[in-house]
Structures are given as C-alpha cells and as structure tokens.
Design a protein around this motif. Sequence first.
Motif, PDB file in Angstrom:
ATOM      1  N   ILE A 140       0.865  -1.179   0.000  1.00 37.73           N
ATOM      2  CA  ILE A 140       0.000   0.000   0.000  1.00 37.73           C
ATOM      3  C   ILE A 140       0.903   1.231   0.000  1.00 37.73           C
ATOM      4  N   ILE A 141       0.896   1.955  -1.116  1.00 39.88           N
ATOM      5  CA  ILE A 141       1.747   3.124  -1.297  1.00 39.88           C
ATOM      6  C   ILE A 141       0.905   4.348  -0.951  1.00 39.88           C
ATOM      7  N   GLU A 142       1.213   5.017   0.147  1.00 41.52           N
ATOM      8  CA  GLU A 142       0.371   6.094   0.647  1.00 41.52           C
ATOM      9  C   GLU A 142       0.988   7.467   0.390  1.00 41.52           C
ATOM     10  N   GLY A 143       0.117   8.468   0.269  1.00 39.89           N
ATOM     11  CA  GLY A 143       0.575   9.838   0.117  1.00 39.89           C
ATOM     12  C   GLY A 143       1.067  10.177  -1.279  1.00 39.89           C
ATOM     13  N   LEU A 144       0.714   9.359  -2.281  1.00 38.65           N
ATOM     14  CA  LEU A 144       1.127   9.624  -3.656  1.00 38.65           C
ATOM     15  C   LEU A 144      -0.061   9.492  -4.594  1.00 38.65           C
ATOM     16  N   ALA A 145      -0.318  10.536  -5.358  1.00 40.18           N
ATOM     17  CA  ALA A 145      -1.401  10.498  -6.332  1.00 40.18           C
ATOM     18  C   ALA A 145      -0.874  10.004  -7.671  1.00 40.18           C
ATOM     19  N   VAL A 146      -1.768   9.460  -8.474  1.00 39.56           N
ATOM     20  CA  VAL A 146      -1.440   9.128  -9.864  1.00 39.56           C
ATOM     21  C   VAL A 146      -1.519  10.423 -10.663  1.00 39.56           C
TER      22      VAL A 146
END
Length: 420
Positions: A140-146
């Motif tokens: 789960i990669i958090e704090g990053l938008a696509v």
Amino acid sequence: MVDRKADAKTRASLDVLVAGAGYVGLASAVALKQARPSLAVAVVDAAPAGVWQRDGRASAIAAAACRMLEQLQVWNEIAPEAQAITDMIITDSRTSDPVRPVFLTFDGEVAPGEPFAHMVANRDLNGALRRRAEKLGIDIIEGLAVSAFDTDGAGITVHLADGATLKARLLVAADGVNSKLRDMAGIKTVKWEYGQSGIVCTVAHERPHNGRAEEHFLPAGPFATLPLKPDSNGTNRSSIVWVERTEDAQKLVDGDDLVFEHELEQRFGLKLGAIHVADKPRAWPLGLTLARAFVAPRIALAGDAAHGIHPIAGQGLNLGFKDVAALAEVVVEADRLGQDIGALDVLERYQQWRRFDTVQMGITTDVLNRLFSNDIGPLRTARDIGLGLVERMPKLKDFFIRQASGLSGDTPRLLKGEAI
C-alpha cells in the motif's frame, strides 16, 4: 500500514494496480490476491498515511457484503464491533407534526439469524481490510497520487506524483466520486446536484435502540437514525444521516452547538431519552454521478468512481462492494483461462454485469428523493398510501428486504459467501 514510497520507485511490473485505499479499493486488492496468489497486486493512494484512522463515520453493510467480507477473512475481526440492524421503520411527517405515524416496518433478517445489514465503524472496516492486505503481501503506497498514465497493447504505465512509475496489466480506479483517473481515461459522466447536503454525526442517548433503524421522510430530505454498538463506556449511540438543503446544512454545522442540538432533537425526538451530539457534525453535498462507461483499455472503474448516488436507500457502499465481487470474479476467471486480464473484451464482461444494476439503482434513488423530499400535499398523500399498501403485502416487503440486503439479481459468488 508502512508507507511504501520507496517500493514504488523500484518495483517491477505488476499485474493489478488499485488506485484508492478506501473500502472498495482495499477489498478489490484483497479479493484478487486471495483468489490468485500468483497475481502481483499493489494499492496506491493520494491520502497521507493514517488519514483513515480519523474517520468517525459508520456505514451500513448489507448482508451480501458481510458474506463477502467473511469470505475475505476480515468479518470475524469486524463482527464484535458491528451492530446488527434488527428492524427498520419508515415514517413520513413534518417536524411540527405532534404524531409521527409509522407507515412501513421491516423485519431485519434475510435468513434465520442473519440480519439484512450491520452498522460498522469506518475505521474498523478500513483497518481490517488493511491488515488482511498486509498479510497477503499487498503493498500500500500512501501519500502519492497518480499524475498520469500511458496504455499500450501490453499494459499500462502509471506515473506517480513523485516521478516514480509503475507498470501493470490492469489499473482499477477506486479513487472516489471525483475520480481523476476517470477523467484521465476520457470517460464522461451523467451528473447533477440535488441542492442538498448530508449531515453526518454520532448521537449519544439514554435508552438503548435495540438495533432499530428509522428513516423519517421530511420536506428537505430524509433523516435516518442508524444503530451503533455502545462505546467502551457503555454509552448508547446512533449514527445520524440528516439530509437538508445545502444552504441550511452548512449553517447548521457551522453554527452554534445548542442550535444544532435543538434542531436535531426536533427530528430525533425523545423516544430514546435525552440526547447529545458525540462528535463534530460534518456535511457533504449530494448529487448523482454515473459514469457513461465503467471500463477503458486497461482500466476498470469501481465504487464511487463509477457511481455516486443519493444516500436515501443506504446503498452507495454496497453498490461498490458489488463492483468488487463482480470485477474480482471476471478477472480471476480470465486469469485462470490464460486470458489478458486488462484486455477490453475481458473488462467489458464486468461492465455488462454491473452497469444496468448501477443505473437502475441511481434512477431509483433519484426518483425516491424527488418523491419524498417535498411537502406537496397530493404527492404526500399518494406516497403514504403507497407505503401503507407495501406494509400490507408481505411478499413485496420480502422483495425489498432482498434488494436492500444485496442478494437479488445476478449475484457474484463472493456476495453469496462463496469462494471464486
């Protein structure tokens, strides 16, 4: 959950990337990974780590969704804190009316010992799904938008806000009703606002609710009282979903606490004794949003990214869980057959399965809101007669219970409590 930004920069190709770490996104990742451990699955979310822990709201989880969560091995963790809805009553009157006649009642079971819905704290639901994802090895990669993506015949390359790129065969867009991925994919929507906002808060009260839910139709919109488990101090609690005209709703949540509690008491009544607001009320604007397509090459929309509906029937989250179950079943079966899980012909099976049901529910909630959120005399008389007729027709009531529980129509296996 550990922030995995570093993993994003070094990760090789994925099979499935899910954008959005809400309930729909996490459940999609868990369902796919559990059924096909060989699939490389990851989740990316724009929200900072830990934001989900500050969500004080609760959601109504239908029986079918509970069966799916049990199949995903998270329901046993959630169940001790979940409150069964044992029955439901519907009333239709003004706040000034001295008596609120009950027009319709529903027994709360779809099968002996199985309530048609439970109330679950959002934190408990999200936390259980996160822990299950972690156990299955899902990053789960958090704090990053696509920030962008590119598709080709072999897959999709997803660019994150920090410059990292991820490659996948399928991108699941579960990034909410204002989905940026939906816009990036060029998928148009049918959308309009209702001029209403939903006020959400938790109310503490003297007497127990005994698992009863109530929906009180008022001229400005429905006022729903939903039972919660007592807190750690044994305080009786209910969740409130209170629909008001947007201008009035904002004044209520921004105004004096005593005024808010007075207006709340006018609608809640004193049937459960003295009440007080247990948390800070918040308001959200309400509207209808339906995606014109649920899929594009290498992309599938799920949850609110595909459909945002009025809360009058309490079906928004459960529609999202239906998406999860249908998408997982389609993708897993395609993978077992050696098909390309991101190919458009595969994804169109998911779209055909879910689109009609979603549009039907969107139209139904729209009509119900327009029918009940007014004070027009002839309409009020007609709808009250209609509610009274349904009350006298047990088979029709059973049909509505099946609909509300998510067990009607062409139901995916996970929602039946079956493995895929």
